[in-house]
Design a protein around this motif. Structure first.
Motif, PDB file in Angstrom:
ATOM      1  N   ILE A  38       0.863  -1.184   0.000  1.00 34.88           N
ATOM      2  CA  ILE A  38       0.000   0.000   0.000  1.00 34.88           C
ATOM      3  C   ILE A  38       0.896   1.229   0.000  1.00 34.88           C
ATOM      4  CG2 ILE A  38      -1.756   1.301   1.262  1.00 34.88           C
ATOM      5  CD1 ILE A  38      -2.603  -1.280   2.629  1.00 34.88           C
ATOM      6  N   ASP A  39       0.691   2.104  -0.977  1.00 35.66           N
ATOM      7  CA  ASP A  39       1.420   3.374  -0.972  1.00 35.66           C
ATOM      8  C   ASP A  39       0.660   4.330  -0.053  1.00 35.66           C
ATOM      9  OD1 ASP A  39       2.756   5.714  -1.396  1.00 35.66           O
ATOM     10  OD2 ASP A  39       2.897   5.488  -3.577  1.00 35.66           O
ATOM     11  N   GLY A  40       1.225   4.594   1.095  1.00 34.37           N
ATOM     12  CA  GLY A  40       0.546   5.424   2.096  1.00 34.37           C
ATOM     13  C   GLY A  40       0.819   6.906   1.940  1.00 34.37           C
ATOM     14  N   ASP A  41       1.578   7.262   0.927  1.00 35.73           N
ATOM     15  CA  ASP A  41       1.994   8.661   0.763  1.00 35.73           C
ATOM     16  C   ASP A  41       1.010   9.398  -0.148  1.00 35.73           C
ATOM     17  OD1 ASP A  41       3.448  10.934   1.025  1.00 35.73           O
ATOM     18  OD2 ASP A  41       5.348  10.061   0.355  1.00 35.73           O
ATOM     19  N   ILE A  42      -0.158   9.708   0.410  1.00 39.23           N
ATOM     20  CA  ILE A  42      -1.206  10.334  -0.393  1.00 39.23           C
ATOM     21  C   ILE A  42      -0.779  11.747  -0.809  1.00 39.23           C
ATOM     22  CG2 ILE A  42      -3.587  11.188  -0.340  1.00 39.23           C
ATOM     23  CD1 ILE A  42      -4.145   8.757   1.540  1.00 39.23           C
ATOM     24  N   GLY A  43      -0.913  12.007  -2.105  1.00 39.12           N
ATOM     25  CA  GLY A  43      -0.485  13.304  -2.643  1.00 39.12           C
ATOM     26  C   GLY A  43       0.906  13.243  -3.252  1.00 39.12           C
ATOM     27  N   LEU A  44       1.696  12.278  -2.819  1.00 38.64           N
ATOM     28  CA  LEU A  44       3.054  12.118  -3.366  1.00 38.64           C
ATOM     29  C   LEU A  44       3.289  10.654  -3.727  1.00 38.64           C
ATOM     30  CD1 LEU A  44       4.943  14.319  -0.727  1.00 38.64           C
ATOM     31  CD2 LEU A  44       4.550  14.928  -3.108  1.00 38.64           C
ATOM     32  N   ARG A  45       2.558  10.203  -4.718  1.00 42.96           N
ATOM     33  CA  ARG A  45       2.594   8.801  -5.117  1.00 42.96           C
ATOM     34  C   ARG A  45       3.926   8.453  -5.792  1.00 42.96           C
ATOM     35  NH1 ARG A  45      -2.193   7.687  -8.895  1.00 42.96           N
ATOM     36  NH2 ARG A  45      -0.960   7.732 -10.780  1.00 42.96           N
ATOM     37  N   ASN A  46       4.555   7.404  -5.380  1.00 39.50           N
ATOM     38  CA  ASN A  46       5.853   7.036  -5.961  1.00 39.50           C
ATOM     39  C   ASN A  46       6.135   5.546  -6.050  1.00 39.50           C
ATOM     40  OD1 ASN A  46       7.357   9.269  -6.857  1.00 39.50           O
ATOM     41  ND2 ASN A  46       7.487   9.989  -4.755  1.00 39.50           N
ATOM     42  N   LEU A  47       5.469   4.768  -5.221  1.00 40.96           N
ATOM     43  CA  LEU A  47       5.778   3.336  -5.184  1.00 40.96           C
ATOM     44  C   LEU A  47       5.514   2.680  -6.549  1.00 40.96           C
ATOM     45  CD1 LEU A  47       6.721   0.948  -3.513  1.00 40.96           C
ATOM     46  CD2 LEU A  47       4.461   0.792  -2.488  1.00 40.96           C
ATOM     47  N   ASP A  48       4.473   3.140  -7.239  1.00 43.72           N
ATOM     48  CA  ASP A  48       4.148   2.597  -8.569  1.00 43.72           C
ATOM     49  C   ASP A  48       5.305   2.822  -9.546  1.00 43.72           C
ATOM     50  OD1 ASP A  48       3.585   5.316  -8.249  1.00 43.72           O
ATOM     51  OD2 ASP A  48       2.296   5.358 -10.005  1.00 43.72           O
ATOM     52  N   LEU A  49       5.933   3.994  -9.430  1.00 44.22           N
ATOM     53  CA  LEU A  49       7.020   4.366 -10.329  1.00 44.22           C
ATOM     54  C   LEU A  49       8.269   3.526 -10.058  1.00 44.22           C
ATOM     55  CD1 LEU A  49       7.367   6.478 -12.547  1.00 44.22           C
ATOM     56  CD2 LEU A  49       8.120   8.099 -10.804  1.00 44.22           C
ATOM     57  N   ILE A  50       8.578   3.369  -8.765  1.00 43.13           N
ATOM     58  CA  ILE A  50       9.746   2.572  -8.379  1.00 43.13           C
ATOM     59  C   ILE A  50       9.559   1.108  -8.802  1.00 43.13           C
ATOM     60  CG2 ILE A  50      11.017   1.693  -6.346  1.00 43.13           C
ATOM     61  CD1 ILE A  50      11.677   4.578  -7.046  1.00 43.13           C
ATOM     62  N   LEU A  51       8.319   0.640  -8.714  1.00 43.36           N
ATOM     63  CA  LEU A  51       8.017  -0.746  -9.092  1.00 43.36           C
ATOM     64  C   LEU A  51       7.894  -0.925 -10.603  1.00 43.36           C
ATOM     65  CD1 LEU A  51       5.305  -1.694  -6.460  1.00 43.36           C
ATOM     66  CD2 LEU A  51       7.445  -2.933  -6.821  1.00 43.36           C
ATOM     67  N   GLY A  52       7.745   0.189 -11.313  1.00 40.41           N
ATOM     68  CA  GLY A  52       7.588   0.113 -12.764  1.00 40.41           C
ATOM     69  C   GLY A  52       6.200  -0.289 -13.210  1.00 40.41           C
ATOM     70  N   VAL A  53       5.184  -0.004 -12.384  1.00 41.52           N
ATOM     71  CA  VAL A  53       3.813  -0.358 -12.778  1.00 41.52           C
ATOM     72  C   VAL A  53       2.934   0.884 -12.941  1.00 41.52           C
ATOM     73  CG1 VAL A  53       3.946  -2.636 -11.686  1.00 41.52           C
ATOM     74  CG2 VAL A  53       3.043  -0.711 -10.376  1.00 41.52           C
ATOM     75  N   GLU A  54       3.582   2.044 -13.115  1.00 38.45           N
ATOM     76  CA  GLU A  54       2.836   3.301 -13.167  1.00 38.45           C
ATOM     77  C   GLU A  54       1.795   3.349 -14.294  1.00 38.45           C
ATOM     78  OE1 GLU A  54       6.009   2.897 -13.736  1.00 38.45           O
ATOM     79  OE2 GLU A  54       6.669   3.976 -15.515  1.00 38.45           O
ATOM     80  N   ASN A  55       2.034   2.584 -15.368  1.00 39.52           N
ATOM     81  CA  ASN A  55       1.088   2.595 -16.496  1.00 39.52           C
ATOM     82  C   ASN A  55      -0.177   1.794 -16.217  1.00 39.52           C
ATOM     83  OD1 ASN A  55       2.805   4.150 -18.000  1.00 39.52           O
ATOM     84  ND2 ASN A  55       3.845   2.371 -18.888  1.00 39.52           N
ATOM     85  N   ARG A  56      -0.149   1.020 -15.151  1.00 45.07           N
ATOM     86  CA  ARG A  56      -1.287   0.150 -14.867  1.00 45.07           C
ATOM     87  C   ARG A  56      -2.235   0.738 -13.827  1.00 45.07           C
ATOM     88  NH1 ARG A  56       0.483  -5.998 -14.848  1.00 45.07           N
ATOM     89  NH2 ARG A  56       1.551  -6.031 -16.836  1.00 45.07           N
ATOM     90  N   VAL A  57      -1.858   1.896 -13.292  1.00 48.05           N
ATOM     91  CA  VAL A  57      -2.668   2.478 -12.224  1.00 48.05           C
ATOM     92  C   VAL A  57      -3.971   3.042 -12.786  1.00 48.05           C
ATOM     93  CG1 VAL A  57      -2.786   4.317 -10.497  1.00 48.05           C
ATOM     94  CG2 VAL A  57      -0.666   3.020 -10.796  1.00 48.05           C
ATOM     95  N   VAL A  58      -5.094   2.589 -12.227  1.00 46.87           N
ATOM     96  CA  VAL A  58      -6.393   3.143 -12.613  1.00 46.87           C
ATOM     97  C   VAL A  58      -7.025   3.790 -11.374  1.00 46.87           C
ATOM     98  CG1 VAL A  58      -8.670   2.683 -13.584  1.00 46.87           C
ATOM     99  CG2 VAL A  58      -6.686   1.358 -14.378  1.00 46.87           C
ATOM    100  N   TYR A  59      -7.279   2.972 -10.366  1.00 42.60           N
ATOM    101  CA  TYR A  59      -7.859   3.481  -9.127  1.00 42.60           C
ATOM    102  C   TYR A  59      -6.782   3.584  -8.055  1.00 42.60           C
ATOM    103  CZ  TYR A  59     -12.300   2.446 -11.363  1.00 42.60           C
ATOM    104  OH  TYR A  59     -13.362   2.405 -12.217  1.00 42.60           O
ATOM    105  N   ASN A  60      -7.143   4.235  -6.951  1.00 43.50           N
ATOM    106  CA  ASN A  60      -6.162   4.377  -5.872  1.00 43.50           C
ATOM    107  C   ASN A  60      -6.826   4.187  -4.518  1.00 43.50           C
ATOM    108  OD1 ASN A  60      -7.164   6.977  -4.847  1.00 43.50           O
ATOM    109  ND2 ASN A  60      -6.536   7.716  -6.860  1.00 43.50           N
TER     110      ASN A  60
END
Lengths: 264, 92
Positions: A38-60
């Motif tokens: 769970i990325d708990g950093d609301i407003g500063l999302r980054n875990l998706d980017l580090i994991l390389g799944v940023e293109n798959r994000v739809v909901y949060n």
């Protein structure tokens, strides 16, 4: 039997919480555990980017707790491991868009299905921190061997004492060369000061930057020193007894002296 | 300077980690005690007043300090006791 909810926290920003969360998550998934981060950093999302799944994000996460989507819909599936998922942070909402109770409930729900729920905590000790901690049963503290992160880690350990059990420590970005020269706190110094259990030491490693560039965390790169360190951390979390290599390097010191005196 | 420190200097280091450790131990004990400078001053005043209620001490020489090391944390209070008559010391 429910899974383990673990918060990765530090107090200080920029010490490697998100990188640690990503590597531990991937490492656990590679060991066939069912893992959700769970990325708990609301407003500063980054875990998706580090994991390389940023293109798959739809909901949060804010969509989930506010009922705009089903929990299932917000789970981003990793492209490498089918047993690894991410609930991204919202990039537009405020830090207080989620409450501690909502986080607690979300975590309880996830623990029924997953072996590990890893919560990447935002920096600081405000609402986002309290939410992340509320959702967890255990804590991993990340620090670097510098004065301000160590001081902030101590503060966080104090805050966790009442709610969570004994946290475990990861010392990140340790430079062996600086330790040998006596210009960096070594593992014993940090442990003397913080007096908590050591989970692992991750050496300073350029591979972490490259991994970030590519969205492919170092734990997937078995050749890198940091990747190996994360693999050992993961196996310790799974109960294996793996000694933490002595990175203080008195052997190295003697070798270097030898070089200076004998040129070999 | 210890042998290790000499070697570290030789390797081009400054041995600054000792500063880091000592400074951290100091601030962390204060952090953990929740001891702000104001609280520290209030404590100093209270201790001084408590002692002076019973015996005569020189307030200017009164000193309260916190000693921090890995082994122990200690609060040390020292005060010169005024016994009033110099004749108490051994006369010539």
């Amino acid at each position: 039997m429910g899974g383990r909810a673990i918060v990765v926290t530090s107090g200080k920003g920029g010490v490697g919480k998100t990188t640690a969360t990503a590597n531990i998550g991937l490492g656990l998934a590679r060991h066939d555990r069912k893992v959700v981060m769970i990325d708990g950093d609301i407003g500063l999302r980054n875990l998706d980017l580090i994991l390389g799944v940023e293109n798959r994000v739809v909901y949060n996460i804010v969509d989930v707790v506010s009922g705009r989507c089903q929990l299932r819909q917000a789970l981003v599936k990793d492209k490498r491991f089918s047993n690894l998922f991410l609930i991204p942070a919202s990039q537009v909402d405020q830090k207080d868009a989620v409450s501690a109770d909502q986080m607690r409930e979300l975590s309880a729900q996830l623990k029924e299905e997953f072996d590990f729920v890893l919560i990447d905590c935002p920096a600081g000790i405000e609402q986002g921190f309290r939410n992340a901690v509320a959702a967890a049963d255990e804590a991993i503290i990340v620090t670097t061997p510098d004065v301000s992160p160590v001081r902030d880690a101590d503060r966080v350990i104090g805050l966790l004492q009442s709610s969570l059990g004994d946290p475990q420590l990861i010392i990140n970005r340790m430079s062996m060369a600086m330790v040998r020269r006596g210009d960096m706190l070594d593992r014993q110094d940090v442990l003397d000061i913080l007096a908590i259990q050591l989970l692992g030491i991750v050496p300073e490693d350029e591979a972490v930057i490259i991994a970030g560039n590519k969205g492919s965390p170092v734990v997937l790169n078995g050749g890198s020193p940091s990747g190996k360190a994360y693999e050992r951390i993961v196996r310790r979390m799974l109960g294996e007894e793996i000694p933490i290599p002595e990175l203080n390097g008195h052997g190295g010191l003697v070798q270097r002296l030898g070089k200076i005196f004998f040129g070999s | 300077m210890t042998w290790t420190e000499i070697v570290q200097r030789f390797l081009g280091g400054t041995g600054s980690k000792t500063d880091a450790k000592n400074r951290l131990l100091l601030v962390l004990q204060e952090d953990r005690l929740g001891l702000t400078p104001e609280k520290k001053e209030a404590l100093r005043r209270d201790i001084l007043a408590a002692i002076r209620k019973h015996i005569d001490i020189d307030p200017d020489g009164f000193n309260m300090e916190f000693i921090h090391s890995v082994e122990q944390n200690e609060m040390r209070v020292s005060a010169p006791v005024q016994v009033g008559r110099s004749t108490l010391s051994v006369s010539k």
